[in-house]
Scaffold this active site. Structure first.
Site, short mmCIF file in Angstrom:
data_model
loop_
_atom_site.label_atom_id
_atom_site.label_comp_id
_atom_site.label_asym_id
_atom_site.label_seq_id
_atom_site.Cartn_x
_atom_site.Cartn_y
_atom_site.Cartn_z
N GLU A 1 0.61 -1.13 0.05
CA GLU A 1 0.02 0.04 0.05
C GLU A 1 0.79 1.36 -0.26
O GLU A 1 0.44 2.10 0.40
CB GLU A 1 -1.21 -0.19 1.05
N GLU B 1 -5.99 -10.97 -1.33
CA GLU B 1 -6.81 -10.77 -0.15
C GLU B 1 -8.47 -10.61 0.06
O GLU B 1 -8.96 -9.71 0.70
CB GLU B 1 -6.81 -9.44 0.85
C1 XIL Z 1 -6.17 -6.79 8.29
C2 XIL Z 1 -5.95 -7.26 9.71
O1 XIL Z 1 -7.23 -8.37 8.87
C3 XIL Z 1 -6.39 -7.59 10.45
O2 XIL Z 1 -6.99 -8.22 12.10
C4 XIL Z 1 -6.01 -5.80 11.45
O3 XIL Z 1 -6.40 -5.17 12.62
C5 XIL Z 1 -5.46 -4.74 10.39
O4 XIL Z 1 -5.59 -5.36 9.64
N1 XIL Z 1 -5.09 -5.07 3.76
C6 XIL Z 1 -3.97 -5.65 4.45
C7 XIL Z 1 -3.93 -6.21 5.57
O5 XIL Z 1 -2.76 -5.64 3.59
O6 XIL Z 1 -2.76 -6.75 5.87
C8 XIL Z 1 -5.22 -5.83 6.05
O7 XIL Z 1 -5.34 -6.41 7.57
C9 XIL Z 1 -6.14 -5.84 5.72
C10 XIL Z 1 -6.35 -4.60 4.23
#
Ligand code: XIL
Length: 380
Positions: free
Chosen positions: A179, A290
Protein backbone atom coordinates in the site's frame (compact mmCIF):
# COMPACT_ATOMS: atom_id res chain seq x y z
CA UNK A 1 -48.12 -71.08 9.40
CA UNK A 2 -46.39 -73.90 7.61
CA UNK A 3 -46.50 -72.13 4.31
CA UNK A 4 -45.14 -68.98 5.91
CA UNK A 5 -42.20 -70.81 7.39
CA UNK A 6 -41.46 -72.39 4.03
CA UNK A 7 -41.50 -69.04 2.33
CA UNK A 8 -39.20 -67.49 4.88
CA UNK A 9 -36.90 -70.50 4.67
CA UNK A 10 -36.70 -70.05 0.90
CA UNK A 11 -36.03 -66.39 1.56
CA UNK A 12 -33.09 -67.32 3.78
CA UNK A 13 -31.63 -69.68 1.21
CA UNK A 14 -31.95 -67.03 -1.43
CA UNK A 15 -30.22 -64.46 0.76
CA UNK A 16 -27.33 -66.79 1.60
CA UNK A 17 -26.99 -67.74 -2.06
CA UNK A 18 -26.91 -64.17 -3.23
CA UNK A 19 -24.37 -63.20 -0.53
CA UNK A 20 -22.21 -66.09 -1.70
CA UNK A 21 -22.51 -64.90 -5.26
CA UNK A 22 -21.49 -61.40 -4.30
CA UNK A 23 -18.59 -62.28 -2.01
CA UNK A 24 -17.55 -65.13 -4.26
CA UNK A 25 -17.02 -62.84 -7.25
CA UNK A 26 -13.53 -61.89 -8.29
CA UNK A 27 -12.61 -58.33 -7.19
CA UNK A 28 -12.86 -56.91 -10.69
CA UNK A 29 -16.27 -58.43 -11.23
CA UNK A 30 -18.18 -56.57 -8.59
CA UNK A 31 -21.81 -57.04 -9.55
CA UNK A 32 -23.92 -54.05 -10.20
CA UNK A 33 -26.21 -53.31 -7.27
CA UNK A 34 -29.53 -52.08 -8.56
CA UNK A 35 -30.95 -49.34 -6.39
CA UNK A 36 -34.69 -48.92 -6.32
CA UNK A 37 -34.48 -45.33 -5.04
CA UNK A 38 -31.77 -42.73 -5.47
CA UNK A 39 -31.11 -40.93 -2.19
CA UNK A 40 -31.06 -37.15 -2.48
CA UNK A 41 -27.40 -36.15 -2.24
CA UNK A 42 -26.54 -34.03 0.75
CA UNK A 43 -24.20 -31.07 0.18
CA UNK A 44 -21.48 -32.91 2.12
CA UNK A 45 -21.62 -35.74 -0.44
CA UNK A 46 -21.28 -33.56 -3.45
CA UNK A 47 -18.98 -30.80 -2.32
CA UNK A 48 -15.46 -30.80 -3.65
CA UNK A 49 -12.88 -29.17 -1.35
CA UNK A 50 -11.74 -25.79 -2.64
CA UNK A 51 -8.16 -26.94 -3.08
CA UNK A 52 -9.34 -29.78 -5.28
CA UNK A 53 -11.75 -27.61 -7.20
CA UNK A 54 -9.03 -25.10 -8.06
CA UNK A 55 -6.17 -27.59 -7.94
CA UNK A 56 -5.38 -27.38 -11.64
CA UNK A 57 -5.47 -23.59 -11.67
CA UNK A 58 -3.66 -22.22 -8.61
CA UNK A 59 -3.21 -22.65 -4.85
CA UNK A 60 -6.24 -21.44 -2.91
CA UNK A 61 -5.42 -19.77 0.36
CA UNK A 62 -6.79 -18.31 3.56
CA UNK A 63 -5.49 -15.67 5.93
CA UNK A 64 -5.34 -16.83 9.53
CA UNK A 65 -4.57 -15.62 12.97
CA UNK A 66 -2.26 -18.10 14.67
CA UNK A 67 -4.57 -18.51 17.69
CA UNK A 68 -7.27 -19.71 15.28
CA UNK A 69 -5.02 -22.46 14.00
CA UNK A 70 -4.04 -23.50 17.49
CA UNK A 71 -7.16 -23.20 19.53
CA UNK A 72 -10.07 -23.96 17.24
CA UNK A 73 -10.57 -27.48 15.97
CA UNK A 74 -13.09 -26.37 13.39
CA UNK A 75 -10.67 -23.81 11.98
CA UNK A 76 -7.88 -26.33 11.93
CA UNK A 77 -9.98 -28.92 10.11
CA UNK A 78 -11.39 -26.46 7.58
CA UNK A 79 -7.94 -25.19 6.72
CA UNK A 80 -6.66 -28.69 6.15
CA UNK A 81 -9.68 -29.70 4.14
CA UNK A 82 -10.07 -26.73 1.84
CA UNK A 83 -6.87 -24.73 1.53
CA UNK A 84 -3.48 -25.28 -0.05
CA UNK A 85 -1.96 -21.95 0.97
CA UNK A 86 -1.97 -19.82 4.10
CA UNK A 87 -1.17 -16.20 4.91
CA UNK A 88 -0.66 -14.97 8.47
CA UNK A 89 -3.24 -12.23 8.95
CA UNK A 90 -1.21 -10.16 11.40
CA UNK A 91 1.59 -12.04 13.10
CA UNK A 92 4.22 -11.44 10.40
CA UNK A 93 3.73 -7.71 10.32
CA UNK A 94 6.61 -5.62 11.64
CA UNK A 95 4.83 -4.61 14.86
CA UNK A 96 4.23 -8.28 15.63
CA UNK A 97 7.71 -9.56 14.75
CA UNK A 98 9.86 -6.76 16.22
CA UNK A 99 7.69 -4.45 18.28
CA UNK A 100 10.68 -3.58 20.43
CA UNK A 101 13.91 -2.92 18.58
CA UNK A 102 16.17 -5.95 18.82
CA UNK A 103 13.52 -8.17 20.43
CA UNK A 104 12.09 -10.61 17.89
CA UNK A 105 8.84 -12.45 18.58
CA UNK A 106 8.74 -15.41 16.29
CA UNK A 107 6.47 -17.83 18.13
CA UNK A 108 3.19 -17.20 16.31
CA UNK A 109 4.74 -16.90 12.88
CA UNK A 110 6.77 -20.06 13.46
CA UNK A 111 3.62 -21.91 14.48
CA UNK A 112 1.83 -20.98 11.28
CA UNK A 113 4.77 -21.97 9.13
CA UNK A 114 5.07 -25.30 10.97
CA UNK A 115 1.34 -25.92 10.56
CA UNK A 116 1.61 -25.21 6.84
CA UNK A 117 4.59 -27.48 6.40
CA UNK A 118 2.96 -30.31 8.33
CA UNK A 119 -0.08 -30.03 6.09
CA UNK A 120 1.64 -29.52 2.77
CA UNK A 121 0.47 -25.94 2.36
CA UNK A 122 2.29 -23.00 0.81
CA UNK A 123 2.90 -19.86 2.86
CA UNK A 124 2.63 -16.27 1.65
CA UNK A 125 4.52 -13.88 3.90
CA UNK A 126 2.72 -10.63 4.72
CA UNK A 127 4.19 -8.00 4.91
CA UNK A 128 7.66 -6.48 5.18
CA UNK A 129 7.35 -2.77 4.45
CA UNK A 130 4.21 -0.81 5.31
CA UNK A 131 3.25 2.53 6.87
CA UNK A 132 0.79 0.72 9.16
CA UNK A 133 1.28 -1.92 11.90
CA UNK A 134 4.93 -0.93 12.02
CA UNK A 135 6.67 0.00 15.29
CA UNK A 136 7.67 3.61 15.92
CA UNK A 137 11.37 2.79 16.27
CA UNK A 138 11.46 2.07 12.53
CA UNK A 139 10.44 5.67 11.84
CA UNK A 140 11.29 7.93 14.79
CA UNK A 141 14.14 8.56 17.18
CA UNK A 142 13.70 8.74 20.97
CA UNK A 143 12.69 12.40 20.70
CA UNK A 144 9.96 11.61 18.21
CA UNK A 145 11.83 13.11 15.25
CA UNK A 146 11.88 11.25 11.91
CA UNK A 147 15.00 9.17 11.43
CA UNK A 148 17.50 9.98 8.73
CA UNK A 149 17.13 8.04 5.48
CA UNK A 150 20.44 6.35 6.13
CA UNK A 151 19.44 5.02 9.56
CA UNK A 152 15.91 4.05 8.52
CA UNK A 153 17.06 2.07 5.49
CA UNK A 154 19.82 0.38 7.49
CA UNK A 155 17.20 -0.75 10.01
CA UNK A 156 14.83 -1.83 7.25
CA UNK A 157 17.59 -3.87 5.66
CA UNK A 158 18.36 -5.57 8.98
CA UNK A 159 14.70 -6.27 9.61
CA UNK A 160 13.96 -7.69 6.15
CA UNK A 161 17.13 -9.76 6.19
CA UNK A 162 16.26 -11.28 9.57
CA UNK A 163 12.68 -12.18 8.67
CA UNK A 164 13.19 -13.40 5.12
CA UNK A 165 16.29 -15.41 6.08
CA UNK A 166 14.47 -17.14 8.92
CA UNK A 167 11.81 -18.47 6.57
CA UNK A 168 14.04 -18.97 3.55
CA UNK A 169 12.73 -21.92 1.55
CA UNK A 170 9.58 -22.08 3.68
CA UNK A 171 7.80 -18.94 2.55
CA UNK A 172 7.46 -19.01 -1.21
CA UNK A 173 6.13 -15.48 -1.73
CA UNK A 174 6.45 -12.22 0.19
CA UNK A 175 4.45 -9.03 0.11
CA UNK A 176 7.56 -6.89 0.23
CA UNK A 177 5.86 -3.51 0.04
CA UNK A 178 2.25 -2.93 0.96
CA UNK A 179 0.00 0.00 0.00
CA UNK A 180 2.64 2.58 -0.94
CA UNK A 181 0.49 4.48 -3.42
CA UNK A 182 -1.78 7.45 -3.01
CA UNK A 183 -5.48 6.69 -3.17
CA UNK A 184 -8.68 8.40 -4.37
CA UNK A 185 -7.13 10.61 -7.05
CA UNK A 186 -6.36 9.66 -10.64
CA UNK A 187 -3.71 12.42 -10.81
CA UNK A 188 -0.59 10.64 -12.10
CA UNK A 189 1.57 13.29 -10.41
CA UNK A 190 0.06 12.30 -7.10
CA UNK A 191 1.58 8.86 -7.26
CA UNK A 192 2.81 7.98 -3.79
CA UNK A 193 1.28 7.96 -0.33
CA UNK A 194 3.15 11.01 0.88
CA UNK A 195 1.95 10.72 4.46
CA UNK A 196 3.74 7.40 4.86
CA UNK A 197 6.68 7.82 7.23
CA UNK A 198 8.74 5.83 4.74
CA UNK A 199 8.09 8.44 2.06
CA UNK A 200 8.68 11.31 4.46
CA UNK A 201 11.96 9.87 5.68
CA UNK A 202 13.33 9.22 2.18
CA UNK A 203 11.80 12.29 0.55
CA UNK A 204 10.85 9.97 -2.32
CA UNK A 205 9.81 6.38 -2.96
CA UNK A 206 13.32 4.93 -3.17
CA UNK A 207 12.63 2.81 -0.09
CA UNK A 208 10.46 0.60 -2.32
CA UNK A 209 13.39 -0.31 -4.55
CA UNK A 210 15.57 -0.89 -1.51
CA UNK A 211 13.06 -3.19 0.19
CA UNK A 212 12.87 -5.48 -2.85
CA UNK A 213 16.64 -5.64 -3.13
CA UNK A 214 17.04 -6.50 0.56
CA UNK A 215 14.40 -9.24 0.34
CA UNK A 216 15.90 -10.71 -2.82
CA UNK A 217 19.36 -10.90 -1.28
CA UNK A 218 17.95 -12.69 1.76
CA UNK A 219 16.11 -15.32 -0.31
CA UNK A 220 16.85 -15.24 -4.05
CA UNK A 221 14.21 -17.92 -4.67
CA UNK A 222 11.29 -16.19 -2.99
CA UNK A 223 8.68 -14.54 -5.21
CA UNK A 224 8.54 -10.88 -4.31
CA UNK A 225 5.26 -8.98 -4.58
CA UNK A 226 3.98 -5.45 -4.46
CA UNK A 227 0.54 -5.56 -2.83
CA UNK A 228 -2.24 -2.93 -2.88
CA UNK A 229 -5.99 -2.30 -2.65
CA UNK A 230 -8.53 -0.40 -4.77
CA UNK A 231 -6.51 -1.89 -7.59
CA UNK A 232 -9.45 -2.28 -9.96
CA UNK A 233 -10.51 1.34 -9.89
CA UNK A 234 -9.49 3.81 -12.54
CA UNK A 235 -7.90 6.20 -10.04
CA UNK A 236 -5.48 3.61 -8.67
CA UNK A 237 -5.10 0.97 -11.38
CA UNK A 238 -2.61 2.89 -13.53
CA UNK A 239 -0.51 3.98 -10.59
CA UNK A 240 -0.01 0.37 -9.56
CA UNK A 241 0.81 -0.54 -13.14
CA UNK A 242 3.29 2.31 -13.43
CA UNK A 243 4.95 1.43 -10.14
CA UNK A 244 5.47 -2.24 -11.05
CA UNK A 245 6.54 -1.39 -14.59
CA UNK A 246 9.04 1.13 -13.26
CA UNK A 247 10.49 -1.40 -10.81
CA UNK A 248 10.86 -3.96 -13.58
CA UNK A 249 12.39 -1.45 -15.99
CA UNK A 250 14.96 -0.48 -13.37
CA UNK A 251 15.91 -4.13 -12.88
CA UNK A 252 14.50 -4.31 -9.35
CA UNK A 253 13.71 -7.92 -8.40
CA UNK A 254 9.92 -7.92 -8.40
CA UNK A 255 8.03 -11.03 -9.46
CA UNK A 256 4.42 -10.45 -8.59
CA UNK A 257 1.58 -8.03 -8.17
CA UNK A 258 -0.83 -8.68 -5.31
CA UNK A 259 -4.36 -7.48 -5.86
CA UNK A 260 -5.92 -7.34 -2.42
CA UNK A 261 -9.43 -7.88 -3.81
CA UNK A 262 -11.41 -6.40 -0.92
CA UNK A 263 -14.53 -6.25 -3.03
CA UNK A 264 -18.26 -6.78 -2.61
CA UNK A 265 -21.15 -8.46 -4.39
CA UNK A 266 -21.68 -5.38 -6.53
CA UNK A 267 -18.26 -5.46 -8.21
CA UNK A 268 -18.03 -4.37 -11.82
CA UNK A 269 -16.94 -7.19 -14.10
CA UNK A 270 -15.62 -4.61 -16.52
CA UNK A 271 -13.40 -3.01 -13.84
CA UNK A 272 -11.83 -6.35 -12.99
CA UNK A 273 -11.33 -7.44 -16.60
CA UNK A 274 -9.90 -4.07 -17.61
CA UNK A 275 -7.49 -4.28 -14.71
CA UNK A 276 -6.39 -7.84 -15.47
CA UNK A 277 -5.98 -6.97 -19.15
CA UNK A 278 -3.61 -4.21 -18.13
CA UNK A 279 -1.72 -6.07 -15.42
CA UNK A 280 -1.20 -9.20 -17.49
CA UNK A 281 1.06 -7.19 -19.79
CA UNK A 282 3.48 -6.60 -16.90
CA UNK A 283 4.91 -10.10 -17.18
CA UNK A 284 4.73 -10.75 -13.43
CA UNK A 285 2.63 -13.21 -11.42
CA UNK A 286 -0.79 -11.86 -10.54
CA UNK A 287 -2.44 -12.99 -7.32
CA UNK A 288 -5.62 -12.12 -5.48
CA UNK A 289 -4.11 -11.86 -2.03
CA UNK A 290 -6.89 -10.76 0.34
CA UNK A 291 -10.16 -11.69 -1.30
CA UNK A 292 -13.41 -10.98 0.45
CA UNK A 293 -16.75 -10.36 -1.20
CA UNK A 294 -18.84 -8.49 1.33
CA UNK A 295 -22.62 -8.74 1.06
CA UNK A 296 -22.86 -4.91 1.30
CA UNK A 297 -22.50 -2.86 -1.84
CA UNK A 298 -21.91 0.33 0.12
CA UNK A 299 -21.59 1.69 3.63
CA UNK A 300 -25.18 2.87 3.46
CA UNK A 301 -26.68 -0.61 2.86
CA UNK A 302 -28.80 -1.72 5.82
CA UNK A 303 -26.73 -3.63 8.38
CA UNK A 304 -27.53 -7.15 9.49
CA UNK A 305 -26.02 -9.80 11.70
CA UNK A 306 -28.16 -12.44 10.00
CA UNK A 307 -27.32 -14.05 6.66
CA UNK A 308 -30.51 -13.18 4.82
CA UNK A 309 -31.94 -14.82 1.71
CA UNK A 310 -31.13 -11.66 -0.21
CA UNK A 311 -27.47 -11.90 0.86
CA UNK A 312 -27.40 -15.55 -0.14
CA UNK A 313 -28.93 -14.86 -3.54
CA UNK A 314 -26.57 -12.01 -4.30
CA UNK A 315 -23.51 -14.11 -3.46
CA UNK A 316 -24.87 -17.04 -5.43
CA UNK A 317 -24.70 -14.79 -8.48
CA UNK A 318 -21.60 -12.77 -7.68
CA UNK A 319 -19.20 -15.54 -6.66
CA UNK A 320 -19.39 -17.69 -9.81
CA UNK A 321 -19.25 -14.52 -11.88
CA UNK A 322 -16.03 -13.58 -10.11
CA UNK A 323 -14.42 -16.99 -10.39
CA UNK A 324 -15.33 -17.18 -14.05
CA UNK A 325 -13.31 -14.03 -14.61
CA UNK A 326 -10.46 -15.45 -12.55
CA UNK A 327 -10.58 -18.71 -14.53
CA UNK A 328 -10.43 -16.74 -17.79
CA UNK A 329 -7.11 -15.26 -16.63
CA UNK A 330 -5.74 -18.44 -15.09
CA UNK A 331 -2.56 -18.32 -17.14
CA UNK A 332 -1.62 -15.09 -15.38
CA UNK A 333 -3.08 -15.71 -11.92
CA UNK A 334 -0.86 -17.84 -9.71
CA UNK A 335 -2.80 -17.72 -6.46
CA UNK A 336 -6.07 -16.70 -4.84
CA UNK A 337 -6.22 -16.14 -1.09
CA UNK A 338 -9.29 -15.27 0.95
CA UNK A 339 -8.72 -12.80 3.79
CA UNK A 340 -10.13 -15.26 6.26
CA UNK A 341 -11.47 -18.80 6.35
CA UNK A 342 -15.21 -18.76 6.96
CA UNK A 343 -17.95 -16.29 7.88
CA UNK A 344 -17.54 -16.79 11.63
CA UNK A 345 -14.58 -14.42 11.62
CA UNK A 346 -13.57 -11.63 9.27
CA UNK A 347 -11.77 -8.37 9.86
CA UNK A 348 -14.77 -6.65 8.18
CA UNK A 349 -17.27 -7.53 10.94
CA UNK A 350 -18.72 -4.96 13.29
CA UNK A 351 -20.98 -5.78 16.22
CA UNK A 352 -24.15 -4.78 14.35
CA UNK A 353 -22.97 -5.55 10.81
CA UNK A 354 -21.59 -8.88 9.68
CA UNK A 355 -20.10 -8.99 6.18
CA UNK A 356 -20.43 -12.76 5.43
CA UNK A 357 -17.77 -12.43 2.73
CA UNK A 358 -16.66 -16.04 2.18
CA UNK A 359 -17.80 -19.28 0.54
CA UNK A 360 -18.03 -21.11 3.87
CA UNK A 361 -20.70 -20.07 6.38
CA UNK A 362 -20.35 -19.36 10.10
CA UNK A 363 -20.37 -23.13 10.74
CA UNK A 364 -17.72 -23.66 8.07
CA UNK A 365 -20.22 -25.35 5.78
CA UNK A 366 -20.42 -24.56 2.05
CA UNK A 367 -22.87 -21.78 1.22
CA UNK A 368 -25.10 -21.84 -1.85
CA UNK A 369 -22.52 -19.60 -3.49
CA UNK A 370 -19.99 -22.41 -3.04
CA UNK A 371 -22.22 -24.82 -4.92
CA UNK A 372 -22.67 -22.26 -7.67
CA UNK A 373 -18.91 -21.75 -8.00
CA UNK A 374 -18.33 -25.49 -8.06
CA UNK A 375 -20.95 -25.99 -10.76
CA UNK A 376 -19.43 -23.23 -12.87
CA UNK A 377 -15.85 -24.52 -12.52
CA UNK A 378 -16.85 -28.10 -13.30
CA UNK A 379 -18.63 -26.94 -16.44
CA UNK A 380 -15.53 -25.17 -17.77
C1 XIL B 1 -5.91 -6.23 8.59
C2 XIL B 1 -6.22 -7.38 9.54
O1 XIL B 1 -7.12 -8.25 8.91
C3 XIL B 1 -6.81 -6.85 10.82
O2 XIL B 1 -6.95 -7.90 11.78
C4 XIL B 1 -5.90 -5.76 11.41
O3 XIL B 1 -6.52 -5.20 12.54
C5 XIL B 1 -5.64 -4.68 10.37
O4 XIL B 1 -5.09 -5.27 9.20
N1 XIL B 1 -4.82 -4.72 3.85
C6 XIL B 1 -3.78 -5.50 4.30
C7 XIL B 1 -3.97 -6.35 5.50
O5 XIL B 1 -2.76 -5.58 3.62
O6 XIL B 1 -2.79 -6.50 6.23
C8 XIL B 1 -5.05 -5.81 6.40
O7 XIL B 1 -5.26 -6.74 7.45
C9 XIL B 1 -6.31 -5.58 5.61
C10 XIL B 1 -6.07 -4.56 4.53
Amino acid sequence: MKNNRTISQWGCYFLVLSMFMITGCAKDEIPEVKKTTTPTPTPADTIVPLKTLFGKMFPIGAAVASNQVLSSAIQYNTLRKHFSSITPENCMKPDAIERVKGVFTWAEADRIVAFAQANNMKVRGHCLTWHSQTPDWMFYDENGALLSKEVALKQLKEYITAVVSRYKGKIYAWDVVNEALSDWTPDANDMYRKDSPWYKICGDASYIDSAFVYAHRADPNAKLFYNDYNEIYGWKRNKIYNLVKGLKDRGIPIHGLGMQAHWNVGFSENDIRTTLDLYKTLGVDLQLTELDLSVYKSDTDASSTVYTTAFSESQELAYPKLFKIIADYKSYITGVTFWGVADDYTWLDKSDRKAFPFLLNTNHQPKKAYGAVQKMIKAL
